[in-house]
Design an enzyme around this catalytic site. Structure first.
Site, PDB file in Angstrom:
ATOM      1  N   TYR A 305       0.863  -1.375   0.118  1.00  0.00           N
ATOM      2  CA  TYR A 305      -0.036   0.024  -0.058  1.00  0.00           C
ATOM      3  C   TYR A 305       0.680   1.370   0.047  1.00  0.00           C
ATOM      4  O   TYR A 305       0.538   2.104  -0.823  1.00  0.00           O
ATOM      5  CB  TYR A 305      -0.952  -0.023   1.295  1.00  0.00           C
ATOM      6  CG  TYR A 305      -1.704   1.064   1.275  1.00  0.00           C
ATOM      7  CD1 TYR A 305      -2.470   2.135   0.488  1.00  0.00           C
ATOM      8  CD2 TYR A 305      -1.663   1.708   2.707  1.00  0.00           C
ATOM      9  CE1 TYR A 305      -2.962   3.170   0.776  1.00  0.00           C
ATOM     10  CE2 TYR A 305      -2.564   2.979   3.108  1.00  0.00           C
ATOM     11  CZ  TYR A 305      -2.962   3.616   2.036  1.00  0.00           C
ATOM     12  OH  TYR A 305      -3.710   4.658   2.337  1.00  0.00           O
ATOM     13  N   ILE A 306       1.738   1.269   0.812  1.00  0.00           N
ATOM     14  CA  ILE A 306       2.907   2.503   1.136  1.00  0.00           C
ATOM     15  C   ILE A 306       4.041   2.332   0.008  1.00  0.00           C
ATOM     16  O   ILE A 306       4.368   3.292  -0.695  1.00  0.00           O
ATOM     17  CB  ILE A 306       3.532   2.793   2.454  1.00  0.00           C
ATOM     18  CG1 ILE A 306       2.161   2.761   3.444  1.00  0.00           C
ATOM     19  CG2 ILE A 306       4.069   3.745   2.563  1.00  0.00           C
ATOM     20  CD1 ILE A 306       2.624   2.769   4.898  1.00  0.00           C
ATOM     21  N   ASP A 346      20.488 -15.188   4.121  1.00  0.00           N
ATOM     22  CA  ASP A 346      21.733 -15.161   3.625  1.00  0.00           C
ATOM     23  C   ASP A 346      22.545 -14.010   3.912  1.00  0.00           C
ATOM     24  O   ASP A 346      22.129 -12.945   4.055  1.00  0.00           O
ATOM     25  CB  ASP A 346      21.656 -15.083   2.029  1.00  0.00           C
ATOM     26  CG  ASP A 346      20.887 -16.148   1.339  1.00  0.00           C
ATOM     27  OD1 ASP A 346      20.882 -17.396   2.168  1.00  0.00           O
ATOM     28  OD2 ASP A 346      20.615 -16.222   0.165  1.00  0.00           O
ATOM     29  N   LEU A 362      10.147  -1.451   4.178  1.00  0.00           N
ATOM     30  CA  LEU A 362       8.647  -1.174   4.568  1.00  0.00           C
ATOM     31  C   LEU A 362       8.110  -2.759   4.611  1.00  0.00           C
ATOM     32  O   LEU A 362       6.822  -2.591   5.306  1.00  0.00           O
ATOM     33  CB  LEU A 362       8.071  -0.561   3.336  1.00  0.00           C
ATOM     34  CG  LEU A 362       8.605   0.920   2.996  1.00  0.00           C
ATOM     35  CD1 LEU A 362       7.986   1.394   1.427  1.00  0.00           C
ATOM     36  CD2 LEU A 362       8.432   1.999   4.123  1.00  0.00           C
ATOM     37  N   ALA A 363       8.459  -3.510   4.088  1.00  0.00           N
ATOM     38  CA  ALA A 363       7.808  -4.862   4.087  1.00  0.00           C
ATOM     39  C   ALA A 363       7.303  -5.366   5.440  1.00  0.00           C
ATOM     40  O   ALA A 363       8.189  -5.172   6.433  1.00  0.00           O
ATOM     41  CB  ALA A 363       8.713  -6.102   3.784  1.00  0.00           C
ATOM     42  N   TRP A 364       6.149  -5.606   5.589  1.00  0.00           N
ATOM     43  CA  TRP A 364       5.688  -6.026   7.113  1.00  0.00           C
ATOM     44  C   TRP A 364       4.315  -6.800   6.612  1.00  0.00           C
ATOM     45  O   TRP A 364       3.287  -6.158   6.018  1.00  0.00           O
ATOM     46  CB  TRP A 364       5.400  -5.020   7.829  1.00  0.00           C
ATOM     47  CG  TRP A 364       5.200  -5.277   9.413  1.00  0.00           C
ATOM     48  CD1 TRP A 364       3.990  -5.540   9.868  1.00  0.00           C
ATOM     49  CD2 TRP A 364       6.198  -5.605  10.230  1.00  0.00           C
ATOM     50  NE1 TRP A 364       4.155  -5.985  11.127  1.00  0.00           N
ATOM     51  CE2 TRP A 364       5.419  -5.857  11.510  1.00  0.00           C
ATOM     52  CE3 TRP A 364       7.731  -5.454  10.354  1.00  0.00           C
ATOM     53  CZ2 TRP A 364       6.122  -6.050  12.637  1.00  0.00           C
ATOM     54  CZ3 TRP A 364       8.337  -5.524  11.480  1.00  0.00           C
ATOM     55  CH2 TRP A 364       7.544  -6.088  12.707  1.00  0.00           C
ATOM     56  N   THR A 402       5.698   2.892  13.515  1.00  0.00           N
ATOM     57  CA  THR A 402       4.279   3.135  13.873  1.00  0.00           C
ATOM     58  C   THR A 402       4.304   3.969  15.135  1.00  0.00           C
ATOM     59  O   THR A 402       4.888   3.584  16.235  1.00  0.00           O
ATOM     60  CB  THR A 402       3.326   1.973  13.783  1.00  0.00           C
ATOM     61  OG1 THR A 402       2.169   2.018  13.934  1.00  0.00           O
ATOM     62  CG2 THR A 402       3.983   0.900  14.785  1.00  0.00           C
ATOM     63  N   TYR A 425       1.381  -5.761  17.129  1.00  0.00           N
ATOM     64  CA  TYR A 425       1.881  -4.878  16.174  1.00  0.00           C
ATOM     65  C   TYR A 425       2.915  -3.850  16.866  1.00  0.00           C
ATOM     66  O   TYR A 425       4.124  -3.517  16.425  1.00  0.00           O
ATOM     67  CB  TYR A 425       0.745  -4.134  15.360  1.00  0.00           C
ATOM     68  CG  TYR A 425       1.073  -3.302  14.357  1.00  0.00           C
ATOM     69  CD1 TYR A 425       2.093  -3.892  13.213  1.00  0.00           C
ATOM     70  CD2 TYR A 425       0.977  -2.028  14.042  1.00  0.00           C
ATOM     71  CE1 TYR A 425       2.701  -3.000  12.151  1.00  0.00           C
ATOM     72  CE2 TYR A 425       1.080  -1.135  13.193  1.00  0.00           C
ATOM     73  CZ  TYR A 425       2.235  -1.629  12.265  1.00  0.00           C
ATOM     74  OH  TYR A 425       2.620  -0.749  10.958  1.00  0.00           O
ATOM     75  N   LYS A 429       7.143  -3.959  16.276  1.00  0.00           N
ATOM     76  CA  LYS A 429       7.656  -2.864  15.948  1.00  0.00           C
ATOM     77  C   LYS A 429       8.657  -2.195  16.778  1.00  0.00           C
ATOM     78  O   LYS A 429       9.779  -1.746  16.561  1.00  0.00           O
ATOM     79  CB  LYS A 429       6.746  -1.806  15.295  1.00  0.00           C
ATOM     80  CG  LYS A 429       5.958  -2.075  14.207  1.00  0.00           C
ATOM     81  CD  LYS A 429       6.936  -2.034  12.909  1.00  0.00           C
ATOM     82  CE  LYS A 429       6.537  -2.124  11.482  1.00  0.00           C
ATOM     83  NZ  LYS A 429       7.359  -1.749  10.270  1.00  0.00           N
TER      84      LYS A 429
END
Length: 570
Positions: A305-306, A346, A362-364, A402, A425, A429
């Site tokens: 989304y972002i 790796d 950003l991956a979450w 966040t 969440y 974070k």
């Protein structure tokens, strides 16, 4: 400490190697040129290498005057053929990796598309023939080798750009060949490839030229335009220009193995040229500043989304973007797509992603489901990814945070606000933030923790209340259940958020915890009513149908002081 022996240290590539490794205290360079080490003397080479016992030998020594090679064939053969042969034997003796620099002149130039590493050789000159035979000795003898084939090289020393600028001081017109096509390549960009290869054991032949191509005449015109030099370039044919040696008409090389095996993309030739000229103070200041600030940026979760918006913002700012995700249907076509697995564990993940200048992580998963167990289950993977990126040499890292790290809080959230998260969440974070800063404290890496607030926009693609309102309106619902709507939050449009993220992550002045926000608290009811009115919807909220969540503050927003400075908003 790793020991690197450089032959031909006074050439363009040798000087670039010294410039690059001056920033690496774990590397010891042993610089040699012909007066220190004559590579055509087999006994001298063996004695010297055995005494020094290097881990890596980088052979930059060569007889590169193409026309003189036609007249001095024996000398060209000794330097370009016997030299690599002697270094190959000596490298085996001490177990060193041999890096040998090759040339586009091994090809005949008759192909109409870029040459690949596996294409047949057909040199048209003495220089090209000797380089081909030198390459052959390296592949036949050396146990551990990289042949790095480049073209149209320029760096510190005598080269095409400086020669053209010198001629322009005396002439109003300069004749330049228009029917030879290649890729102008910065020596410093080639050095970055050499460093990349030497950190691996994927031995073999690699092409390494800057992306894109042009003729010598186009190269000269671009050079003069960038430096604001008023001189006319007169395009001529190779036959009209006249040279003793035959040069390949088309010698564009495709860096296929670099792309396929390392996911590494070299700099576009014009951008590399601008950086070179800017560093030497030879061009327009404003263009130089633009390129100085241009970075290679890895965006994880690029199709999220972002992420999609951040990728676009970065590209619009002029940065080079590596977009990492599983699918790319929503990712800007200008980005380089990468399917490298973030959570492979790796240790060379930084190399696999092409050694970016900046990583925006950003991956979450399940970001809108605050108590999903995936937040805690995935946490070790995020930690290992960040750890391996930092230890691999990443200079700058930005991670999406966040407001939920803080937990229940009333008022403005600053970077010093204590955290007491009340959702899985927020807990995950918060823990990742603490771990990230701990990892960074042990390395020379800049960290930006970008704390987000309430996001709206791109409505159908999010999981926010605003996306749900759009869906309910399309379904024809007249009302939807809602809480009191009295709580005040810091709402930010996803496009503005993406610009803040892109700007904050690529600047070099302000780091640490940065609130990506507006700094203005607005009640949820007011924002929902405004959203419905802006879209002309008929649907209405049923206030009080749901209770307010116990961990939601009556009023919470971000302190926007840092982000306003970054965005230069007073």
């Amino acid at each position: 400490m790793k020991k690197i022996l450089i032959t031909g240290c006074n050439g363009q590539l040798g000087r670039a190697l010294n410039q690059f490794y001056a920033k690496h205290p774990d590397i010891q360079l042993i610089n040699t040129d012909v007066e220190d080490l004559d590579i055509v003397n087999a006994n001298e080479v063996m004695e010297y290498v055995s005494k020094i016992h290097p881990d890596i030998i980088i052979n930059c020594a060569a007889y590169t005057n193409v026309d003189d090679c036609e007249k001095n064939q024996e000398l060209a053969y000794r330097i370009n053929v016997d030299g690599p042969k002697n270094l190959s034997v000596a490298s085996n003796e001490v177990g060193a990796v041999l890096v040998h620099i090759s040339s586009d002149y091994v090809y005949d130039g008759r192909k109409k598309e870029p040459y690949l590493e596996e294409d047949d050789y057909a040199p048209q000159s003495v220089y090209g023939t000797t380089k081909m035979k030198g390459d052959a000795y390296v592949t036949e003898i050396a146990h551990k080798y990289f042949i790095v084939r480049t073209a149209w090289l320029y760096g510190e020393g005598k080269n095409f750009p400086l020669t053209m600028l010198k001629l322009a001081e005396k002439r109003k017109q300069i004749a330049v060949v228009m029917d030879q096509i290649g890729s102008p390549t910065s020596a410093y960009e080639v050095v970055k490839v050499i460093d990349l290869l030497c950190k691996s054991d994927q031995y073999g032949v690699y092409h390494a030229t800057c992306e894109g191509s042009c003729s010598w005449a186009e190269f000269a015109k671009t050079l003069f335009e960038l430096c604001e030099v008023n001189v006319e370039v007169v395009p001529v044919t190779s036959e009209e220009y006249g040279s003793p040696a035959t040069r390949p008409a088309y010698s564009v090389l495709e860096n296929k193995k670099l792309n396929d095996q390392f996911n590494y993309r070299m700099q576009e030739w014009k951008i590399a040229l601008i950086k070179y000229l800017s560093d030497k103070g030879l061009m327009k200041k404003e263009i130089g500043e633009h390129v100085k600030n241009r970075k290679k940026v890895l965006v994880t979760g690029a199709n999220g989304y972002i992420g999609r918006h951040v990728v676009k913002s970065l590209l619009d700012m002029g940065h080079e973007v590596i977009a990492a995700d599983f699918v790319f249907d929503g990712v800007d076509e200008r980005a380089l797509k990468s399917e490298v697995s973030l959570f492979s564990g790796d240790k060379d993940i930084y190399e696999q992603f092409g050694r970016p200048d900046v990583c925006i992580h950003l991956a979450w998963r399940n970001g809108f489901v605050h108590n999903h167990e995936s937040h805690l289950l995935d946490l070790p993977n995020h930690y290992i990814f960040i750890k391996n990126m930092i230890e691999g040499g990443l200079p700058q890292l930005a991670v999406m945070g966040t407001m939920h790290e803080v937990g229940y809080w009333e008022g403005a959230i600053t970077e010093d606000t204590p955290t007491n998260p009340t959702s899985l969440y927020g807990i995950a974070k918060n823990a990742l933030r603490q771990m990230t800063f701990l990892l960074a404290s042990e390395k020379n890496v800049k960290v930006d923790w970008l704390r987000a607030y309430y996001i709206l926009g791109d409505d159908k693609k999010s999981s926010s209340i605003f996306a749900k309102i759009v869906g309910w309106e399309e379904e024809g619902k007249e009302t939807f259940p809602f809480n009191t709507g009295k709580n005040k939050y810091d709402f930010i449009d996803v496009d503005e958020l993406s610009r803040q993220i892109a700007k904050a992550a690529t600047q070099d002045e302000i780091h640490g915890i940065i609130n990506c926000c507006t700094g203005n608290p607005v009640s949820l009811a007011d924002k929902v009513e405004e959203f419905i009115k802006e879209h002309g919807f008929k649907i209405r909220p049923e206030y009080g149908a749901f209770p307010d969540r116990p961990y939601d503050s009556p009023a919470v927003w971000g302190d926007a002081e840092k982000i306003r400075k970054i965005m230069k908003v007073s």
